[in-house]
Design a protein around this motif. Structure first.
Motif, short mmCIF file in Angstrom:
data_model
loop_
_atom_site.label_atom_id
_atom_site.label_comp_id
_atom_site.label_asym_id
_atom_site.label_seq_id
_atom_site.Cartn_x
_atom_site.Cartn_y
_atom_site.Cartn_z
N ILE A 456 -82.97 45.64 -63.42
CA ILE A 456 -83.91 46.72 -63.78
C ILE A 456 -85.22 46.14 -64.28
CG2 ILE A 456 -84.31 48.61 -65.41
CD1 ILE A 456 -81.26 49.17 -65.23
N HIS A 457 -85.14 45.16 -65.17
CA HIS A 457 -86.35 44.54 -65.72
C HIS A 457 -87.18 43.89 -64.62
CE1 HIS A 457 -88.43 41.00 -67.70
NE2 HIS A 457 -89.00 42.05 -68.28
N SER A 458 -86.54 43.17 -63.74
CA SER A 458 -87.27 42.47 -62.67
C SER A 458 -87.97 43.46 -61.75
CB SER A 458 -86.32 41.59 -61.87
OG SER A 458 -85.44 42.36 -61.07
N ASN A 459 -87.28 44.56 -61.42
CA ASN A 459 -87.86 45.53 -60.49
C ASN A 459 -88.95 46.39 -61.12
OD1 ASN A 459 -86.35 44.78 -58.21
ND2 ASN A 459 -84.60 46.00 -58.89
N LEU A 460 -88.97 46.43 -62.44
CA LEU A 460 -90.02 47.17 -63.13
C LEU A 460 -91.24 46.30 -63.44
CD1 LEU A 460 -87.97 49.27 -65.74
CD2 LEU A 460 -89.16 50.14 -63.71
N ALA A 533 -95.75 34.80 -67.01
CA ALA A 533 -96.38 35.79 -67.89
C ALA A 533 -95.73 37.17 -67.75
CB ALA A 533 -97.87 35.87 -67.57
N GLU A 534 -95.37 37.54 -66.54
CA GLU A 534 -94.87 38.90 -66.28
C GLU A 534 -93.38 39.06 -66.56
OE1 GLU A 534 -95.95 39.23 -62.22
OE2 GLU A 534 -97.99 39.93 -62.64
N SER A 535 -92.65 37.96 -66.71
CA SER A 535 -91.19 38.02 -66.84
C SER A 535 -90.68 37.77 -68.25
CB SER A 535 -90.55 36.99 -65.89
OG SER A 535 -90.90 35.68 -66.30
N CYS A 536 -91.58 37.65 -69.21
CA CYS A 536 -91.18 37.29 -70.58
C CYS A 536 -90.51 35.92 -70.61
CB CYS A 536 -90.25 38.34 -71.19
SG CYS A 536 -90.88 40.02 -71.20
N TYR A 537 -90.87 35.07 -69.66
CA TYR A 537 -90.31 33.71 -69.60
C TYR A 537 -90.68 32.96 -70.87
CZ TYR A 537 -88.86 29.44 -67.07
OH TYR A 537 -88.22 28.31 -66.64
N PHE A 538 -89.83 32.05 -71.30
CA PHE A 538 -90.13 31.27 -72.50
C PHE A 538 -91.42 30.47 -72.31
CE2 PHE A 538 -85.36 31.43 -72.49
CZ PHE A 538 -85.24 32.25 -73.59
N SER A 539 -92.20 30.34 -73.39
CA SER A 539 -93.40 29.50 -73.32
C SER A 539 -92.99 28.04 -73.22
CB SER A 539 -94.27 29.72 -74.57
OG SER A 539 -93.62 29.18 -75.71
N LYS A 540 -93.94 27.20 -72.86
CA LYS A 540 -93.65 25.76 -72.74
C LYS A 540 -93.16 25.21 -74.07
CE LYS A 540 -94.02 21.69 -70.57
NZ LYS A 540 -93.53 20.76 -71.59
N THR A 541 -93.78 25.62 -75.16
CA THR A 541 -93.38 25.16 -76.49
C THR A 541 -91.96 25.62 -76.81
OG1 THR A 541 -95.67 25.25 -77.24
CG2 THR A 541 -93.96 25.18 -78.94
N GLU A 542 -91.67 26.89 -76.51
CA GLU A 542 -90.32 27.42 -76.77
C GLU A 542 -89.27 26.68 -75.95
OE1 GLU A 542 -90.90 32.14 -77.82
OE2 GLU A 542 -91.15 31.50 -75.74
N MET A 543 -89.57 26.40 -74.69
CA MET A 543 -88.62 25.71 -73.83
C MET A 543 -88.33 24.30 -74.35
SD MET A 543 -86.78 26.38 -71.15
CE MET A 543 -87.59 27.58 -70.12
N ASP A 544 -89.38 23.59 -74.75
CA ASP A 544 -89.19 22.23 -75.29
C ASP A 544 -88.38 22.27 -76.58
OD1 ASP A 544 -90.62 21.21 -73.20
OD2 ASP A 544 -92.51 21.04 -74.31
N THR A 545 -88.67 23.27 -77.43
CA THR A 545 -87.93 23.40 -78.69
C THR A 545 -86.45 23.66 -78.43
OG1 THR A 545 -89.90 24.28 -79.81
CG2 THR A 545 -87.76 24.72 -80.83
N HIS A 564 -84.67 36.81 -78.95
CA HIS A 564 -86.05 37.30 -78.96
C HIS A 564 -86.47 37.75 -77.56
CE1 HIS A 564 -90.23 37.76 -80.04
NE2 HIS A 564 -90.59 36.93 -79.07
N ARG A 565 -86.11 36.95 -76.55
CA ARG A 565 -86.46 37.35 -75.18
C ARG A 565 -85.66 38.59 -74.75
NH1 ARG A 565 -84.95 36.78 -69.81
NH2 ARG A 565 -86.78 37.11 -68.44
N SER A 566 -84.41 38.69 -75.16
CA SER A 566 -83.61 39.89 -74.86
C SER A 566 -84.33 41.13 -75.37
CB SER A 566 -82.23 39.81 -75.52
OG SER A 566 -81.44 38.81 -74.94
N ARG A 567 -84.86 41.03 -76.58
CA ARG A 567 -85.58 42.15 -77.18
C ARG A 567 -86.84 42.47 -76.39
NH1 ARG A 567 -85.15 40.20 -81.60
NH2 ARG A 567 -83.26 41.24 -82.29
N GLN A 568 -87.54 41.43 -75.95
CA GLN A 568 -88.75 41.63 -75.14
C GLN A 568 -88.42 42.33 -73.82
OE1 GLN A 568 -90.07 37.41 -75.12
NE2 GLN A 568 -92.08 38.22 -75.74
N VAL A 569 -87.36 41.89 -73.18
CA VAL A 569 -86.95 42.45 -71.89
C VAL A 569 -86.60 43.93 -72.04
CG1 VAL A 569 -85.12 42.44 -70.14
CG2 VAL A 569 -86.18 40.28 -70.86
N LEU A 570 -85.78 44.26 -73.03
CA LEU A 570 -85.36 45.65 -73.22
C LEU A 570 -86.53 46.52 -73.66
CD1 LEU A 570 -81.86 45.07 -74.88
CD2 LEU A 570 -82.33 45.87 -72.55
#
Length: 579
Positions: A456-460, A533-545, A564-570
């Motif tokens: 649902i999130h991806s298609n929206l 940017a459009e998918s709420c993907y983790f930032s580079k800093t978040e991914m490294d952390t 945190h990303r779950s909350r962003q997606v919903l």
């Protein structure tokens, strides 16, 4: 203090013998499921071994002509029919279950027969089952005039001993069949039937209506929709035959095509398939029967908990078949239009819908809320517009998880308790989003709910744009599965690797090659800046952390960012669906 009275017992348990079976009335079905020989033999072997073999379900009814109470068999017909057939044709069952002993006796008998007069198995079977005089006459015929007295005696004893073996294989006289006599209301029978057969019967719980509605008849006209209903009934029986568990007694596809008459039970099953074909995004495989009978309940204003009373509306249903089919066609097509893109799995080779947060009663509530409203009217449009938001909201809150049938009735057209006319707001989503996230448990494999919400999130959002049209994507872990399992090696019980926050559709080519890489590490990673940017993907800093935290087994940090990303997606889903 008021003392709560115990529930009234609504059944009697009675042991029956073979002679008692004559008192039981077996309903005559227009088309009847019958066991294959393999299933029958299995029951006979069970009886031989003295093991329990289930119960039968009876329902006492008053005979309208005599006024006497008769017990109608509702479940267990195949067991009783098999036992009766065995009693009449023992060799038919004994032979395949004891083939070595049979072959040995057949050979011993034929060894006594002259070479020019050897008998076939069918002739031998005939002699085994013959009466005493016919048996003696038969032995003299096959052995010939030159046979000795000893040969005739030995041949006789082979047949007598085998006949004795047959009679002793099962002690039918003392075999007890336990019967449940249901003493409750007739509309409770489907629930009783379902509980008795849970986990064991290959038949849908609604098949009990085949017994109670055996004499109902609906004649289908020549319209395209009614032709489709007829074809669904044909396919239903053909599928049952193909599966091999049952055969169909007294069934002719040609006859069905000619007289175009089906029962109310068959109409309910076919109506479900008719609707499922129109609404594949919401109706999962195997739930068509519930949908079909549920729609009949909505159309006739009969509570889903009392569908056994549908036959009281038979006259109305027969008269309104064309209108009923036309209305469900309009509603199902409108709902399919609303959910087709929303639930479409972009990674599937063919059209596939992620219906992991669909439930039968929730889908029926959508149909009920639209039932009777004119397509194109303001109420129809507003209801249809709001339904996708409620679809997600209700899944997160879990309100259809129990007592769904009770809640469904409140959406019926003649009820004023519930509808989908009021628009939801992102603010209303907030508390249930937080609770839903808090209830998640660690793991590595995505469940159907997570796949549906990710879809649902991806298609929206990120897959709704044209730039990715034609590019293959697949549903995968953002923080690679391999990285999580390498760190959380205790059966993945600490990291929320299976969470919505770690799930998205990723470019298939890059995803298959990256193994443990993220989108920042692939070649020409800048081309995915927009996707990130459009998918709420983790930032580079978040991914490294997160990667470092996994190495350090600091799972709390990893889970915090995934949540945190779950909350962003919903929140994104809520904002878009409530616009």
């Amino acid at each position: 203090m008021t003392r709560k009275m115990p529930n009234r017992i609504k059944y009697d348990m009675t042991p029956l013998t073979i002679s008692d079976l004559a008192q039981i009335t077996i309903p005559t079905f227009q088309r009847r499921f019958v066991w294959t020989m393999a299933k029958k033999k299995k029951l006979i072997q069970t009886l031989h071994e003295g093991l329990p073999f289930g119960t039968i379900l009876l329902y006492p009814r008053k005979d309208q002509n005599t006024g006497k109470t008769v017990k109608t068999l509702l479940d267990g017909q195949q067991r009783l029919s098999t036992i009766k057939e065995y009693n009449e044709k023992k060799l038919k069952y004994w032979k395949p279950l004891n083939i070595e002993e049979y072959d040995r006796n057949y050979k011993r008998f034929n060894d006594l027969v002259p070479d020019n007069n050897k008998i076939t198995e069918s002739k031998f079977d005939e002699l085994v089952q013959a009466g005493e005089l016919d048996r003696l006459t038969g032995i003299e015929e096959v052995l010939g005039d030159d046979s000795t007295k000893d040969d005739r005696h030995n041949a006789t004893m082979i047949l007598v001993d085998l006949r004795t073996e047959l009679n002793n294989f099962i002690d039918l006289e003392h075999t007890q069949i336990f019967a449940i006599s249901f003493t409750g209301e007739e509309n409770e029978i489907p629930e009783v039937y379902m509980n008795l057969n849970e986990g064991g019967t290959p038949l849908n719980k609604y098949e009990i209506f085949r017994a109670t509605w055996a004499n109902t008849k609906i004649e289908l006209k020549q319209s395209a929709e009614e032709e489709e209903i007829l074809n669904f009934v044909k396919r239903y029986y053909q599928d049952a035959i193909n599966k091999g568990s049952f055969e169909i007694d007294n069934y002719s596809e040609d006859e069905l095509s000619e007289n175009r008459t089906i029962t109310l039970a068959e109409f309910g099953l076919a109506l479900g398939e008719f609707t499922a074909k129109l609404l594949p995004s919401l109706i999962a495989e195997g739930s068509a029967a519930e949908i079909g009978f549920g729609i009949l309940g909505i159309a006739t204003n009969i509570d889903n908990r009392n569908l056994g009373k549908l036959d009281s509306k038979l006259s109305w249903i027969k008269t309104n078949v064309p209108q009923l089919l036309a209305q469900i066609q309009e509603i199902a097509s409108s709902l399919q239009q609303a959910f087709m893109t929303l639930l479409h799995n972009r990674s599937a080779k063919y059209d596939k819908f992620e219906s992991g947060i669909s439930t039968t009663f929730k889908t029926l509530s959508f149909i009920a809320a639209l039932w009777g409203k004119k397509v194109g009217s303001a109420d129809f449009k507003q209801t249809l517009k709001n339904i996708p938001a409620y679809y997600v909201y209700d899944a997160l809150s879990g309100i259809w998880g129990s007592h769904g049938d009770q809640r469904l009735f409140e959406y019926y057209p003649e009820s004023t308790k519930r509808n989908y006319l009021k628009s939801l707001t992102p603010k209303e989503f907030s508390p249930i989003i937080n609770q839903w996230i808090a209830d998640r448990t660690a793991g590595i494999n995505f469940n159907q709910e997570t796949k549906a919400l990710t879809t649902i999130h991806s298609n929206l959002s990120y897959l709704a744009v044209e730039r990715y049209k034609g590019e293959p994507f697949e549903l995968e872990h953002i923080v690679a599965r391999k990285l999580i399992t390498a760190s959380d090696n205790k059966s993945q019980k600490m990291v929320l690797g299976n969470s919505l926050g770690n799930c998205m559709y990723l470019p298939k080519k890059e995803n298959n090659a990256k193994k443990t890489k993220d989108l920042y590490e692939v070649v020409n990673s800048e081309k995915y800046n927009q996707l990130i940017a459009e998918s709420c993907y983790f930032s580079k800093t978040e991914m490294d952390t997160m990667k470092q935290a996994l190495k350090d087994q600091n799972f709390e940090v990893v889970n915090e960012k995934i949540n945190h990303r779950s909350r962003q997606v919903l929140s994104t889903i809520a904002e878009i669906l409530t616009k």
